[in-house]
Design a protein around this motif. Structure first.
Motif: not given
Length: 123
Positions: A93-104
């Motif tokens: 179960k992955k945590i904090g995936t919102w911090i992974y880089p996104k193009y924006w």
């Protein structure tokens, strides 16, 4: 797959050790001055970035922040992202995936860097 994870962590540790030993040696004086600043007297977007990294590796966080605020925040973001990634390598179960880089994130970083450079040169 497990060997790949260990290899990634090992490479990161080796890079950190090399950078830390370089900062604490006499070779630090071999880093050239900014060509744009020397030729024009205008601070380029990266001016102060090397000093920021050097101060961070020496543990002087305040000087690092004062050298280049945008790079400082970018480096801290990358460190936190890296820690979250390493923790998630071994979890189902992955945590904090919102911090992974996104193009924006890159677009926001570029816009903030441009605004920071303009303001820094005007002051």
């Amino acid at each position: 797959m497990k060997k790949r994870k260990i290899f990634i962590i090992l490479i990161e540790i080796i890079i950190f050790i090399i950078l830390y030993s370089f900062v604490n040696s006499t070779y630090i004086n071999l880093i050239p001055q900014c060509w744009v600043y020397c030729q024009t007297g205008v601070l380029c977007p990266a001016c102060g970035g090397t000093r920021c990294l050097i101060y961070l590796l020496k543990g002087n966080w305040i000087q690092a922040f004062c050298s280049h605020m945008v790079f400082f925040i970018g480096i801290i973001y990358l460190l936190i992202f890296n820690l979250v990634y390493i923790v998630n390598l071994n979890k189902e179960k992955k945590i904090g995936t919102w911090i992974y880089p996104k193009y924006w994130y890159v677009i926001i970083f570029a816009v903030v860097l441009i605004i920071y450079t303009i303001i820094r040169n005007l002051l």
